[in-house]
Design a protein around this motif. Sequence first.
Motif, PDB file in Angstrom:
ATOM      1  N   UNK A  63       0.844  -1.202   0.000  1.00  0.00           N
ATOM      2  CA  UNK A  63       0.000   0.000   0.000  1.00  0.00           C
ATOM      3  C   UNK A  63       0.874   1.245   0.000  1.00  0.00           C
ATOM      4  N   UNK A  64       0.479   2.247  -0.786  1.00  0.00           N
ATOM      5  CA  UNK A  64       1.149   3.549  -0.804  1.00  0.00           C
ATOM      6  C   UNK A  64       0.157   4.595  -0.309  1.00  0.00           C
ATOM      7  N   UNK A  65       0.491   5.246   0.807  1.00  0.00           N
ATOM      8  CA  UNK A  65      -0.348   6.316   1.359  1.00  0.00           C
ATOM      9  C   UNK A  65       0.256   7.648   0.942  1.00  0.00           C
ATOM     10  N   UNK A  66      -0.489   8.390   0.133  1.00  0.00           N
ATOM     11  CA  UNK A  66       0.032   9.627  -0.442  1.00  0.00           C
ATOM     12  C   UNK A  66       0.088  10.766   0.566  1.00  0.00           C
ATOM     13  N   UNK A 109       7.676  -0.516   6.749  1.00  0.00           N
ATOM     14  CA  UNK A 109       7.261   0.877   6.607  1.00  0.00           C
ATOM     15  C   UNK A 109       8.465   1.729   6.200  1.00  0.00           C
ATOM     16  N   UNK A 110       8.324   2.487   5.128  1.00  0.00           N
ATOM     17  CA  UNK A 110       9.393   3.409   4.744  1.00  0.00           C
ATOM     18  C   UNK A 110       8.827   4.494   3.834  1.00  0.00           C
ATOM     19  N   UNK A 111       9.518   5.611   3.772  1.00  0.00           N
ATOM     20  CA  UNK A 111       9.081   6.742   2.961  1.00  0.00           C
ATOM     21  C   UNK A 111       9.615   6.584   1.543  1.00  0.00           C
ATOM     22  N   UNK A 112       8.720   6.651   0.569  1.00  0.00           N
ATOM     23  CA  UNK A 112       9.111   6.431  -0.820  1.00  0.00           C
ATOM     24  C   UNK A 112       9.117   7.714  -1.640  1.00  0.00           C
ATOM     25  N   UNK A 113       8.560   8.788  -1.090  1.00  0.00           N
ATOM     26  CA  UNK A 113       8.433  10.022  -1.853  1.00  0.00           C
ATOM     27  C   UNK A 113       9.741  10.784  -1.996  1.00  0.00           C
ATOM     28  N   UNK A 114       9.762  11.714  -2.943  1.00  0.00           N
ATOM     29  CA  UNK A 114      10.912  12.592  -3.193  1.00  0.00           C
ATOM     30  C   UNK A 114      10.613  13.951  -2.560  1.00  0.00           C
ATOM     31  N   UNK A 115      11.320  14.275  -1.478  1.00  0.00           N
ATOM     32  CA  UNK A 115      11.061  15.531  -0.774  1.00  0.00           C
ATOM     33  C   UNK A 115      11.270  16.739  -1.673  1.00  0.00           C
ATOM     34  N   UNK A 116      12.198  16.653  -2.631  1.00  0.00           N
ATOM     35  CA  UNK A 116      12.447  17.795  -3.520  1.00  0.00           C
ATOM     36  C   UNK A 116      11.237  18.086  -4.406  1.00  0.00           C
ATOM     37  N   UNK A 117      10.361  17.083  -4.555  1.00  0.00           N
ATOM     38  CA  UNK A 117       9.138  17.266  -5.331  1.00  0.00           C
ATOM     39  C   UNK A 117       7.915  17.445  -4.423  1.00  0.00           C
ATOM     40  N   UNK A 118       8.161  17.628  -3.137  1.00  0.00           N
ATOM     41  CA  UNK A 118       7.062  17.813  -2.200  1.00  0.00           C
ATOM     42  C   UNK A 118       6.293  16.531  -1.927  1.00  0.00           C
ATOM     43  N   UNK A 119       6.964  15.376  -2.059  1.00  0.00           N
ATOM     44  CA  UNK A 119       6.317  14.078  -1.891  1.00  0.00           C
ATOM     45  C   UNK A 119       6.906  13.362  -0.676  1.00  0.00           C
ATOM     46  N   UNK A 121       5.285  10.453   0.662  1.00  0.00           N
ATOM     47  CA  UNK A 121       4.387   9.298   0.728  1.00  0.00           C
ATOM     48  C   UNK A 121       5.010   8.141   1.506  1.00  0.00           C
ATOM     49  N   UNK A 122       4.118   7.337   2.105  1.00  0.00           N
ATOM     50  CA  UNK A 122       4.538   6.201   2.924  1.00  0.00           C
ATOM     51  C   UNK A 122       4.172   4.894   2.226  1.00  0.00           C
ATOM     52  N   UNK A 123       5.093   3.924   2.256  1.00  0.00           N
ATOM     53  CA  UNK A 123       4.854   2.598   1.689  1.00  0.00           C
ATOM     54  C   UNK A 123       4.755   1.581   2.818  1.00  0.00           C
ATOM     55  N   UNK A 124       3.753   0.700   2.736  1.00  0.00           N
ATOM     56  CA  UNK A 124       3.606  -0.402   3.696  1.00  0.00           C
ATOM     57  C   UNK A 124       3.643  -1.705   2.905  1.00  0.00           C
TER      58      UNK A 124
END
Length: 207
Positions: A63-66, A109-119, A121-124
């Motif tokens: 699951x990806x929680x945006x 659980x880990x963060x998959x988003x790119x902070x430089x793009x304002x993302x 998101x969390x992956x489970x």
Amino acid sequence: STILFFLFPATDVGITGGNASKENAAVVTHVTAQPSSLTTLEPWSFLVSQTPAKEKAKEGETVVLNCHFNSPQHPSLTDLMVKWYKEDEKGQTDLLENNVTVLPNNSRFFMSGDLSQGDASLVILNVTTSDHGIYFCEVTLPDGKVVTGDGTKLRIRRALGLFGIEESIGTIIGVVAAGIGGIVVLIIVFTPKLRKCILCMRQESRQ
């Protein structure tokens, strides 16, 4: 009178010039005050959005929680701190803090988003029924301001693997109980009739 003639315009010009400079100074002060007021308001326009508000998944799925954030100030990414936590009937559980997981011996659980793009998101990975709850994304700015999203409610469905049907344990128990109850009722209703039929068959066979 000639001297006065030259001194008077000079004095008059000096006075007018002084007034004009004072007015200009007032105008400049007013104009430069606006950006400073905007600067104090900009941090409050920092937004953290979590969409959609509800997510559902089957046991074993990923699951990806945006979570996306937007700020007109573009703060330094090295100073941005992201936190994820879950709320359920057991209370609050911290999952990720300072951009990394805080759960011991847990790499699901880990963060998959790119902070430089304002993302952020969390992956489970490999979700289980214990992962149900409301997940919140929280971003801390360099100045210490904390902004939290509205949350995403995650619901997990249990997979039976029977004809592709997915049901919850409660539903399964209800169906089985109803089936057993129906069988018991049929036995009670038809038992007297069966006895009569058996007696009739015995009498006919004797005759």
